[in-house]
Design an enzyme around this catalytic site. Structure first.
Site, PDB file in Angstrom:
ATOM      1  CB  THR A   1      -8.944 -53.362   2.964  1.00  0.00           C
ATOM      2  OG1 THR A   1      -8.191 -53.288   4.179  1.00  0.00           O
ATOM      3  CG2 THR A   1      -9.698 -52.065   2.752  1.00  0.00           C
TER       4      THR A   1
ATOM      5  CD  GLU B   1     -10.519 -48.001  15.443  1.00  0.00           C
ATOM      6  OE1 GLU B   1     -11.047 -49.118  15.570  1.00  0.00           O
ATOM      7  OE2 GLU B   1      -9.766 -47.690  14.490  1.00  0.00           O
TER       8      GLU B   1
ATOM      9  CG  ASN C   1     -15.172 -52.861   3.498  1.00  0.00           C
ATOM     10  OD1 ASN C   1     -15.915 -52.121   4.137  1.00  0.00           O
ATOM     11  ND2 ASN C   1     -13.857 -52.711   3.470  1.00  0.00           N
TER      12      ASN C   1
ATOM     13  CG  HIS D   1     -13.966 -50.615  11.687  1.00  0.00           C
ATOM     14  ND1 HIS D   1     -12.898 -50.059  11.026  1.00  0.00           N
ATOM     15  CD2 HIS D   1     -13.667 -50.543  13.013  1.00  0.00           C
ATOM     16  CE1 HIS D   1     -11.994 -49.650  11.919  1.00  0.00           C
ATOM     17  NE2 HIS D   1     -12.437 -49.932  13.125  1.00  0.00           N
TER      18      HIS D   1
ATOM     19  CB  VAL E   1     -12.732 -51.697  -1.444  1.00  0.00           C
ATOM     20  CG1 VAL E   1     -12.817 -50.493  -2.391  1.00  0.00           C
ATOM     21  CG2 VAL E   1     -11.903 -51.354  -0.217  1.00  0.00           C
TER      22      VAL E   1
ATOM     23  CE  LYS F   1     -16.436 -50.553   7.381  1.00  0.00           C
ATOM     24  NZ  LYS F   1     -15.520 -50.383   6.213  1.00  0.00           N
TER      25      LYS F   1
ATOM     26  CE1 TYR G   1     -12.480 -46.421   8.721  1.00  0.00           C
ATOM     27  CE2 TYR G   1     -14.622 -45.368   8.569  1.00  0.00           C
ATOM     28  CZ  TYR G   1     -13.849 -46.512   8.586  1.00  0.00           C
ATOM     29  OH  TYR G   1     -14.442 -47.749   8.480  1.00  0.00           O
TER      30      TYR G   1
HETATM   31  N1  UDP Z   1     -11.890 -47.872   1.559  1.00  0.00           N
HETATM   32  C1  UDP Z   1     -12.363 -47.517   0.309  1.00  0.00           C
HETATM   33  N2  UDP Z   1     -11.507 -47.526  -0.755  1.00  0.00           N
HETATM   34  C2  UDP Z   1     -10.198 -47.884  -0.617  1.00  0.00           C
HETATM   35  C3  UDP Z   1      -9.722 -48.245   0.651  1.00  0.00           C
HETATM   36  C4  UDP Z   1     -10.590 -48.226   1.721  1.00  0.00           C
HETATM   37  O1  UDP Z   1     -13.534 -47.203   0.155  1.00  0.00           O
HETATM   38  O2  UDP Z   1      -9.474 -47.905  -1.625  1.00  0.00           O
HETATM   39  C5  UDP Z   1     -12.809 -47.878   2.689  1.00  0.00           C
HETATM   40  C6  UDP Z   1     -13.241 -49.291   3.078  1.00  0.00           C
HETATM   41  O3  UDP Z   1     -14.607 -49.236   3.518  1.00  0.00           O
HETATM   42  C7  UDP Z   1     -12.331 -49.606   4.236  1.00  0.00           C
HETATM   43  C8  UDP Z   1     -12.227 -48.238   4.913  1.00  0.00           C
HETATM   44  O4  UDP Z   1     -12.170 -47.326   3.847  1.00  0.00           O
HETATM   45  O5  UDP Z   1     -12.877 -50.611   5.068  1.00  0.00           O
HETATM   46  C9  UDP Z   1     -11.037 -48.043   5.810  1.00  0.00           C
HETATM   47  O6  UDP Z   1      -9.872 -48.319   5.102  1.00  0.00           O
HETATM   48  P1  UDP Z   1      -8.710 -49.183   5.764  1.00  0.00           P
HETATM   49  O7  UDP Z   1      -7.525 -49.112   4.866  1.00  0.00           O
HETATM   50  O8  UDP Z   1      -8.529 -48.763   7.182  1.00  0.00           O
HETATM   51  O9  UDP Z   1      -9.300 -50.677   5.658  1.00  0.00           O
HETATM   52  P2  UDP Z   1      -9.841 -51.665   6.818  1.00  0.00           P
HETATM   53  O10 UDP Z   1      -9.020 -51.415   8.054  1.00  0.00           O
HETATM   54  O11 UDP Z   1     -11.308 -51.366   7.007  1.00  0.00           O
HETATM   55  O12 UDP Z   1      -9.619 -53.046   6.253  1.00  0.00           O
HETATM   56 MG    MG Z   2      -8.583 -49.641   9.039  1.00  0.00          MG
END
Ligand code: UDP
Ligand code: MG
Length: 160
Positions: free
Chosen positions: A102, A137, A123, A126, A120, A20, A60
């Site tokens: 996450t 994707e 992070n 991805h 979060v 990212k 997303y």
């Molecule tokens: N995210 C966030 N706040 C949250 C949950 C997710 O900002 O409470 C962001 C975070 O960057 C995360 C992305 O949204 O990586 C996508 O969320 P997902 O649940 O798909 O998590 P991932 O698959 O990336 O672990």
């Molecule tokens: Mg995800």
């Protein structure tokens, strides 16, 4: 040698991984690529991309109703990302383990998120969460001619 001819199965699984914008800014690209290389996965696509908001909204799309959605799109479009496709046995599930949870606070040391970030909303990495998401994707981020099938000389030393 074609993996299908040699009798290995499941080695064609692919996943989409992206460093990212915060990971690029913080010079973590090399470390993250190195982790996947050292693990034994095969790099079949990689590029630096300034993602458009439209691309990210599609990427997303399942999260569009979430309160953090707009902030997420801003974060992900704030600078270039390194988009990658990695291939190998169980690469989708294993990549998720290598990334951590996450929320970085829940991520164990030794994972990318456990080692390099705290929030979060920043992070650093991805990774696709299922084989179906990975297919969607990869098709969204890469054209067919950007994905390369190259002969892996290490295959016998990575797979039994
Ligand atoms: N995210 C966030 N706040 C949250 C949950 C997710 O900002 O409470 C962001 C975070 O960057 C995360 C992305 O949204 O990586 C996508 O969320 P997902 O649940 O798909 O998590 P991932 O698959 O990336 O672990
Ligand atoms: Mg995800």
């Amino acid at each position: 040698a074609n993996v299908l001819q040699t009798g290995w199965t499941g080695l064609n699984e692919r996943t989409f991984v992206a460093v990212k914008p915060d990971g690029v800014q913080r010079r973590l690209v090399g470390d993250i690529v190195h982790r996947f290389e050292k693990k034994g996965f095969k790099l079949v696509g990689m590029k630096l991309v300034q993602a458009s908001e439209d691309l990210l909204k599609e990427h997303y799309r399942d999260l569009r109703a979430k309160p953090f959605f707009n902030g997420l799109i801003q974060y992900m479009s704030a600078g270039p990302v390194v988009a990658m496709v990695w291939q190998g046995l169980d690469v989708v599930k294993t990549s998720r383990k290598m990334m951590g949870e996450t929320n970085p606070a829940d991520s164990l040391p030794g994972t990318v998120r456990g080692d390099y970030c705290v929030e979060v909303g920043r992070n650093v990495i991805h990774g696709s969460d299922s084989v179906e998401s990975a297919q969607r994707e990869i098709a969204l981020w890469f054209s067919q001619d950007e994905l390369h099938c190259w002969e892996d000389h290490s295959i016998r030393w990575i797979y039994a």
